[in-house]
Design a protein around this motif. Structure first.
Motif, PDB file in Angstrom:
ATOM      1  N   UNK A 313      30.699  30.662  -1.235  1.00 42.71           N
ATOM      2  CA  UNK A 313      29.406  31.134  -0.735  1.00 42.71           C
ATOM      3  C   UNK A 313      28.306  31.123  -1.799  1.00 42.71           C
ATOM      4  N   UNK A 314      28.633  30.647  -2.992  1.00 41.60           N
ATOM      5  CA  UNK A 314      27.648  30.661  -4.067  1.00 41.60           C
ATOM      6  C   UNK A 314      26.413  29.847  -3.707  1.00 41.60           C
ATOM      7  N   UNK A 315      25.266  30.468  -3.916  1.00 37.89           N
ATOM      8  CA  UNK A 315      23.987  29.776  -3.766  1.00 37.89           C
ATOM      9  C   UNK A 315      23.288  29.627  -5.115  1.00 37.89           C
ATOM     10  N   UNK A 316      23.588  30.534  -6.050  1.00 37.95           N
ATOM     11  CA  UNK A 316      22.983  30.511  -7.382  1.00 37.95           C
ATOM     12  C   UNK A 316      24.085  30.718  -8.403  1.00 37.95           C
ATOM     13  N   UNK A 317      24.154  29.823  -9.401  1.00 32.15           N
ATOM     14  CA  UNK A 317      25.159  29.952 -10.459  1.00 32.15           C
ATOM     15  C   UNK A 317      24.526  29.573 -11.789  1.00 32.15           C
ATOM     16  N   UNK A 331      37.057  19.107  -4.210  1.00 30.68           N
ATOM     17  CA  UNK A 331      36.267  18.253  -3.326  1.00 30.68           C
ATOM     18  C   UNK A 331      35.266  19.043  -2.494  1.00 30.68           C
ATOM     19  N   UNK A 332      35.524  20.335  -2.326  1.00 38.82           N
ATOM     20  CA  UNK A 332      34.617  21.174  -1.536  1.00 38.82           C
ATOM     21  C   UNK A 332      33.970  22.240  -2.414  1.00 38.82           C
ATOM     22  N   UNK A 333      33.629  21.856  -3.627  1.00 40.43           N
ATOM     23  CA  UNK A 333      33.077  22.791  -4.603  1.00 40.43           C
ATOM     24  C   UNK A 333      31.687  23.280  -4.184  1.00 40.43           C
ATOM     25  N   UNK A 334      31.549  24.575  -4.049  1.00 38.92           N
ATOM     26  CA  UNK A 334      30.268  25.264  -3.850  1.00 38.92           C
ATOM     27  C   UNK A 334      29.380  24.553  -2.812  1.00 38.92           C
ATOM     28  N   UNK A 335      29.810  24.488  -1.584  1.00 35.65           N
ATOM     29  CA  UNK A 335      29.074  23.719  -0.562  1.00 35.65           C
ATOM     30  C   UNK A 335      27.686  24.277  -0.239  1.00 35.65           C
ATOM     31  N   UNK A 336      27.423  25.553  -0.599  1.00 34.65           N
ATOM     32  CA  UNK A 336      26.125  26.156  -0.279  1.00 34.65           C
ATOM     33  C   UNK A 336      25.206  26.255  -1.493  1.00 34.65           C
ATOM     34  N   UNK A 354      29.303  16.880  -6.131  1.00 33.00           N
ATOM     35  CA  UNK A 354      27.868  17.083  -6.286  1.00 33.00           C
ATOM     36  C   UNK A 354      27.071  16.301  -5.254  1.00 33.00           C
ATOM     37  N   UNK A 355      27.597  15.160  -4.824  1.00 31.16           N
ATOM     38  CA  UNK A 355      26.886  14.364  -3.825  1.00 31.16           C
ATOM     39  C   UNK A 355      26.760  15.092  -2.500  1.00 31.16           C
ATOM     40  N   UNK A 356      27.602  16.103  -2.292  1.00 30.58           N
ATOM     41  CA  UNK A 356      27.577  16.852  -1.030  1.00 30.58           C
ATOM     42  C   UNK A 356      26.788  18.148  -1.134  1.00 30.58           C
ATOM     43  N   UNK A 357      26.152  18.361  -2.270  1.00 31.37           N
ATOM     44  CA  UNK A 357      25.350  19.573  -2.432  1.00 31.37           C
ATOM     45  C   UNK A 357      23.988  19.374  -1.758  1.00 31.37           C
ATOM     46  N   UNK A 358      24.007  19.370  -0.457  1.00 35.01           N
ATOM     47  CA  UNK A 358      22.812  19.038   0.310  1.00 35.01           C
ATOM     48  C   UNK A 358      21.712  20.086   0.169  1.00 35.01           C
ATOM     49  N   UNK A 359      22.100  21.318  -0.199  1.00 36.91           N
ATOM     50  CA  UNK A 359      21.103  22.377  -0.306  1.00 36.91           C
ATOM     51  C   UNK A 359      20.587  22.564  -1.729  1.00 36.91           C
ATOM     52  N   UNK A 360      21.144  21.834  -2.689  1.00 35.47           N
ATOM     53  CA  UNK A 360      20.731  21.978  -4.081  1.00 35.47           C
ATOM     54  C   UNK A 360      19.277  21.544  -4.240  1.00 35.47           C
ATOM     55  N   UNK A 361      18.428  22.451  -4.740  1.00 36.62           N
ATOM     56  CA  UNK A 361      17.037  22.073  -4.974  1.00 36.62           C
ATOM     57  C   UNK A 361      16.608  22.308  -6.420  1.00 36.62           C
ATOM     58  N   UNK A 362      17.447  22.993  -7.220  1.00 35.36           N
ATOM     59  CA  UNK A 362      17.069  23.258  -8.606  1.00 35.36           C
ATOM     60  C   UNK A 362      18.275  23.012  -9.509  1.00 35.36           C
ATOM     61  N   UNK A 383      19.796  13.642  -3.253  1.00 31.52           N
ATOM     62  CA  UNK A 383      18.472  13.041  -3.224  1.00 31.52           C
ATOM     63  C   UNK A 383      17.358  14.040  -2.926  1.00 31.52           C
ATOM     64  N   UNK A 384      17.676  15.152  -2.278  1.00 36.06           N
ATOM     65  CA  UNK A 384      16.623  16.077  -1.840  1.00 36.06           C
ATOM     66  C   UNK A 384      16.304  17.161  -2.864  1.00 36.06           C
ATOM     67  N   UNK A 385      16.796  17.016  -4.079  1.00 39.50           N
ATOM     68  CA  UNK A 385      16.543  18.026  -5.095  1.00 39.50           C
ATOM     69  C   UNK A 385      15.041  18.122  -5.366  1.00 39.50           C
TER      70      UNK A 385
END
Length: 737
Positions: A313-317, A331-336, A354-362, A383-385
């Motif tokens: 459930x991590x959003x910030x680390x 393979x499912x590392x930190x999906x959020x 990391x390619x699946x970190x669709x919510x990563x912006x920073x 790509x959406x970072x």
């Protein structure tokens, strides 16, 4: 620092949040503001110069805009209804008029901050109320926020009268106990006990049914114990620079979703012990409900953070300064995950996940040391970072080309990356608003830089630039431009096309003149052209109606431009190290907003009486001039806190100097003083008095013993007897401050 609570319209020292921006002085352009617990908002300028705050999704935080919002003092409380009024400011801040009493604060006052006021122990001879504050404060029952640091060991029981408090910040005092009366604060949601003298977690915390955010930073407690375990409603806990890794009591806190365990290293002997026990952190694998986790500075010998892989459930680390070379390979590392901060982490690569970190912006993987540079696979970032910080890394040229894929980028920092030349493909970053290319060894910018039409701030400090391409001057939204420490000998007249500029910095170049067209930048608030070769300033400063800071030190100026005194909003002027300036015009009295004037190392022989009319002036630096005397009206500078007169030719001081009741520093070394005016004894706030190298001073008036706040007096090479010099030095040494 805290959860989103209150918006500060405060102009004193930073207290409530940190600006997340690429630049040191971001107050005058749109930028992201870093709040507590990984939350941010955009600060954007609106029509008529007003400012407004927006969520990252584009929705406004408050419906109304504000005349001034100083980012470094921001604190927003999203649950307040739109239109609610509130006030926050230190007793010494300029937003707290000196004539205003607490009794005058109306029901609209939601918050009060006394942290900048030095408050000693309660003096019951004068008042017998809360924390040494005026009793009228206790009548402000509408307060939801109170920040204060105390020298008292106990919080006074009359805190119970402030029943509507939601946030109580007691950071930085000497508290050891909480009174049971604190249970009256039934609406208290956030409590900061950091940097006090608690040796255990106060059991009285269990009396606060709404408490969901607790700060125990920098406390000498070795166990959270049963007290914290019982706080079932606790959502956020900050325990920075702790002395123990005993996190087991937190396992019972099912509501806990944010944990700040950063080690900043203020208590080094404790930090080393924690490094040896770093395996104690592996218990964190059981905290799968966590959304925010700050472990900056926690890892020394620990080479793996695989125990963090289960935290889905991590959003910030934040893993800053961790001695690791890779992240978990799950393979499912930190999906959020939305924000991943890896400052000073020598990553060799990112995991495929990391390619699946669709919510990563920073993403931040900057490095400050030569030893810690790393090769980085940009290709694995989503790509959406939006915010990408890669300062100090060794980035391959082919990876630099990949940056064009990040079409959503708003903030990009490549400071201290040896780029030398930007690829032409940079023009694909159409949404870029802040760009830091400082210390990159650039010799030129690409011709198509003008395609970045959303760009509002660019830092090009410490490169090898001699000019800017023509398209640069089409950046119509640019508000902040940093060109310090380059090789400019001349500026293009097209600089005047950047009409939105509010901050222009050009120090440490080889400029001999400024283009007249700069007058077209009418929104300038900061103009920094120090350490150049300017002999004259041909600008008409009457055009700069918003100019607040002017820095022209270390040039070859022969005089101060007469039009300078038409820039009525000036708050800071630095013309130091221009030795040919011998005259200061009486027109300086027109600059009524001035707070700081720096004129050291000039050739001034006399000050005009007009300087005494600067009622807001708090710093006056006149070191290393040729002054023979001071105006007799100097005592009118009622806001003055620092007066620097060293290395002049003064023989006497005016008696009126004793009227400077806010003065805390008076520097008089290397003058020709014959005697000291007894009125100095009236400076009740004076804490530093330097009289070194005034050999004609034969005695110090005994009345100076009244200076109870004085902790330093420089008497080297004065004409005092050895006995008298020892007397004064011993007097100050034995004082209890």
């Amino acid at each position: 620092m805290k959860q989103l609570l209150l918006l500060c319209l405060l102009l004193s020292a930073p207290l409530f949040g940190q600006p997340y921006s690429l630049f040191e002085t971001p107050n005058y352009h749109d930028h992201l503001i870093e709040l507590a617990w990984g939350q941010q908002v955009w600060l954007k300028e609106q029509p008529q110069g007003k400012m407004q705050l927006f969520h990252l999704n584009g929705q406004p935080v408050f419906k109304q805009a504000f005349d001034q919002i100083w980012p470094s003092n921001f604190k927003g409380y999203l649950e307040l209804q739109d239109g609610d009024k509130f006030y926050i400011g230190s007793l010494e801040g300029e937003l707290w008029p000196l004539a205003r009493t607490i009794e005058e604060l109306g029901a609209e006052i939601k918050a009060v901050d006394f942290s900048a006021k030095s408050l000693g122990p309660v003096d019951y001879r004068e008042i017998s109320f809360l924390l040494g504050l005026p009793s009228a404060l206790l009548q402000q029952t509408q307060l939801v926020f109170l920040k204060i640091d105390l020298d008292n060991s106990r919080l006074h029981r009359e805190i119970k009268y402030l029943k509507n408090l939601k946030v109580l910040n007691l950071e930085g005092g000497s508290l050891r106990h909480l009174p049971k009366e604190i249970q009256a604060l039934s609406q208290l949601e956030e409590l900061d006990l950091g940097a006090n003298d608690f040796y255990r977690v106060p059991k009285e915390l269990a009396l606060l049914p709404q408490l969901h955010t607790l700060y125990l930073d920098f406390l000498p407690i070795d166990s959270l114990g049963e007290t914290v375990s019982a706080l079932s409603q606790l959502k956020r806990l900050s325990w920075k620079d702790r002395i123990s890794n005993d996190l087991a009591p937190l396992l019972d806190l099912k509501a806990l979703n944010a944990l700040d365990l950063e080690l900043q290293g203020f208590e080094e002997h404790n930090i080393y012990a924690l490094y040896e026990d770093s395996l104690g952190l592996t218990i964190l694998e059981k905290f799968d409900q966590l959304e925010y986790l700050n472990l900056a500075g926690n890892f020394d010998n620990l080479k793996s953070v695989d125990f963090l892989a289960p935290l889905k459930n991590l959003r910030y680390l934040n893993l800053a300064r961790a001695a690791i070379e890779q992240l978990p390979k799950s393979k499912k590392l930190w999906p959020k995950i939305e924000q991943l901060l890896l400052e000073e982490v020598s990553l060799k690569e990112l995991p495929l996940a990391a390619k699946k970190w669709k919510k990563l912006y920073r993403f931040n993987n900057q490095s400050y040391t030569e030893e810690n540079k790393s090769f980085f696979l940009i290709s694995r970032l989503p790509k959406k970072i939006k915010f990408l910080i890669l300062n100090g890394l060794s980035i391959k040229h082919e990876e630099l080309l990949l940056l064009q894929k990040f079409k959503q980028l708003q903030v990009l920092s490549l400071s201290r990356v040896a780029i030398q030349q930007l690829p032409e493909s940079f023009d694909q970053l159409k949404k870029l608003q802040e760009l830091d290319l400082s210390h990159c060894q650039l010799t030129e910018l690409p011709n198509n830089i003008g395609q970045l039409q959303q760009l509002k701030a660019i830092n090009l400090t410490r490169n090898k630039l001699q000019s800017l391409p023509p398209s640069f001057y089409t950046l119509s939204q640019l508000q902040a431009l940093f060109l310090n420490e380059n090789q400019f000998k001349k500026l293009a007249p097209q600089l005047g096309h950047l009409k939105q500029l509010s901050q222009l910095e050009l120090s440490n170049n080889q400029l001999k003149e400024l283009p007249k067209q700069l007058e077209e930048c009418k929104k300038l608030k900061i103009l920094q052209v120090s350490d150049n070769q300017l002999k004259t300033i041909p600008l008409n400063f009457a055009h700069f109606k918003d100019l607040e800071q002017l820095l022209l030190y270390k040039n070859q100026l022969e005089e101060i431009p007469n039009s300078l005194f038409e820039a009525k909003k000036l708050r800071l002027v630095d013309l130091s190290s221009n030795p040919k300036i011998q005259f200061l015009s009486p027109k300086i009295k027109q600059l009524q907003q001035l707070k700081a004037v720096y004129l050291h190392d000039c050739g001034l022989q006399k000050l005009p009486d007009g300087i005494c009319d600067l009622k807001k002036l708090h710093t006056l630096d006149l070191k290393a001039n040729k002054l023979l005397e001071l105006p007799s009206c100097m005592g009118q500078l009622q806001s003055l806190t620092q007066l620097m007169l060293s290395h002049n030719r003064l023989k006497y001081l005016p008696n009126s100097i004793g009227q400077l009741q806010k003065l805390n520093s008076l520097y008089l070394e290397d003058n020709q003083l014959q005697t000291l005016t007894p009125s100095i004894a009236q400076l009740k706030n004076l804490n530093s008095l330097d009289l070194d190298n005034n050999p004609n001073i034969k005695e110090i008036p005994l009345s100076f013993k009244k200076l109870t706040k004085l902790y330093y007096i420089g008497l080297y090479n004065c004409g005092l007897s050895e006995e008298e010099q020892d007397y004064w030095e011993n007097l100050l040494e034995n004082r209890d401050y």
